[in-house]
Design a protein around this motif. Structure first.
Motif, short mmCIF file in Angstrom:
data_model
loop_
_atom_site.label_atom_id
_atom_site.label_comp_id
_atom_site.label_asym_id
_atom_site.label_seq_id
_atom_site.Cartn_x
_atom_site.Cartn_y
_atom_site.Cartn_z
N THR A 161 0.77 -1.27 0.08
CA THR A 161 -0.05 -0.17 0.07
C THR A 161 1.00 1.18 -0.11
OG1 THR A 161 -0.13 -0.36 2.31
CG2 THR A 161 -2.19 -0.93 0.80
N TYR A 162 2.12 1.17 0.57
CA TYR A 162 2.89 2.19 0.39
C TYR A 162 4.42 1.80 0.04
CZ TYR A 162 -0.11 5.00 3.50
OH TYR A 162 -1.05 5.87 3.88
N SER A 163 4.98 2.67 -0.90
CA SER A 163 6.30 2.44 -1.39
C SER A 163 7.18 3.74 -1.19
CB SER A 163 6.16 1.95 -2.86
OG SER A 163 7.47 1.79 -3.42
N LYS A 164 8.45 3.21 -0.97
CA LYS A 164 9.51 4.44 -0.93
C LYS A 164 10.25 4.45 -2.20
CE LYS A 164 13.38 3.80 1.53
NZ LYS A 164 14.47 3.64 2.57
N VAL A 165 10.09 5.39 -2.72
CA VAL A 165 10.78 5.69 -4.29
C VAL A 165 11.48 6.71 -4.43
CG1 VAL A 165 9.71 5.47 -6.67
CG2 VAL A 165 8.26 4.81 -4.97
#
Length: 353
Positions: free
Chosen positions: A122-126
């Protein structure tokens, strides 16, 4: 509420699909909760709340540890892997340097690549450098599958152009797996530049669906006994210097007779598990060229921008090229994988959150 309960309630978590070993995707994958601290953005990162992400064939091969999906690096104990390399979502937080640059803003809709994976969450560090702003006219469903597929299509077309003996020749190209997401984009780009496309799919049902959704070039089902005669009829007297192939295996042997001497197979996928007999390649001067979407990074920045602008324009004008086979919430990932692995899907299967 006890102090322990209060502390637990204050810890933010997010959902992620992960695997601690390689194997059958529906068996080794698990939906888990992870602490938000794992995706806290660094100075040059953004925290993206991901709304949709695709299930690429390569994703499933990589989870399975299949060499057709690339080299499977060991998964460290206690550090399970989350699949997925692209997606679309909304920026929730920017790292300190990224915020100062002012290129992107919190609340902005973006599509992105993640070199470390982890988009099936649901969340991603990009890394901010991989973000691309999504135009209002482009839906999340299109943007989610946009980057890898359009990059691959551009690399395939570039390799085909380089294989031509004379670039100005009238060009007839044969495509395998023509209903796949990448090949649909190859067809759309190819038609824009005047290529004559002969498209192959497995089934008559798939041929009818492709002709209805993306008309303008003949579609031939290889399940019919006379498919080779149909290909020869479509070719006529035109030379075939290039074949765009995503199947491999015995299909390579079936197509050799259509390729002009000195011609090139441009391959970017190996959907078949069979082996190919390449004994005709050397005597006839044929070439087999494998390509991968990461080769797009070797183009100049100006070429990359031109390709991206052209692809975004295609997404605005012809969103039907980016077909959607189905959408499933993360919790239903096994159903989504079964659909994505099926032989009769048309378009991309997406995981949503």
């Amino acid at each position: 509420m006890s102090s322990d309960q209060k502390e637990a309630a204050s810890v933010r978590v997010f959902n992620a699909i992960e695997h601690a070993e390689y194997g059958n995707p529906t068996s080794v994958l698990r939906l888990v909760e992870r602490p938000m601290s794992e995706v806290e953005p660094g100075p040059h990162d953004a925290l993206v709340r991901v709304s949709k992400r695709p299930i690429h064939p390569g994703d499933l091969l990589m989870i399975a540890g299949d060499k057709r999906g690339g080299r499977a690096t060991p998964i460290p104990a206690g550090a399970p892997r989350t699949p997925g390399f692209e997606g679309v979502g909304v920026i929730e937080k920017l790292g300190s340097n990224a915020a100062h640059q002012g290129q992107f803003a919190v609340g902005q809709r973006v599509m992105f690549l993640s070199g470390t994976g982890r988009t099936w969450a649901t969340y991603s560090k990009v890394p901010v450098a991989t973000l691309v702003a999504v135009p209002d006219e482009v839906s999340d469903a299109v943007a989610a599958q946009f980057l890898i597929n359009t990059m691959t299509a551009q690399v395939v077309l570039h390799a085909g152009h380089n294989a031509l003996p004379v670039p100005e020749l009238p060009v007839t190209v044969i495509q395998t797996a023509a209903g796949s997401s990448v090949m649909r984009i190859v067809t759309a780009f190819g038609q824009k530049i005047g290529l004559t496309m002969i498209r192959l799919v497995r089934t008559k049902e798939g041929a009818a669906l492709l002709e209805a959704s993306l008309p303008g070039a003949p579609v031939i089902a290889t399940e019919t006994s006379e498919w080779k005669e149909q290909v020869r009829s479509a070719i006529g007297s035109s030379p075939v210097h290039v074949i765009f192939d995503a199947v491999g295996g015995a299909m390579v042997d079936d197509l050799v007779s259509f390729l002009s001497d000195g011609g090139t197979f441009v391959n970017f996928g190996w959907l078949s598990k069979g082996a190919s007999d390449l004994s005709e390649f050397a005597p006839r001067g044929l070439a087999f060229k494998g390509v991968v979407f990461t080769k797009w990074m070797n183009f100049s920045l100006e070429e990359q921008k031109q390709h991206r602008d052209t692809a975004i324009q295609l997404a605005k004008e012809a969103p039907h090229v980016f077909a959607i086979a189905g959408e499933y919430p993360l919790a239903d990932f096994r159903k989504a994988i079964d659909h994505a692995s099926g032989p009769r899907k048309s378009g991309m299967v997406l995981l949503t959150s």
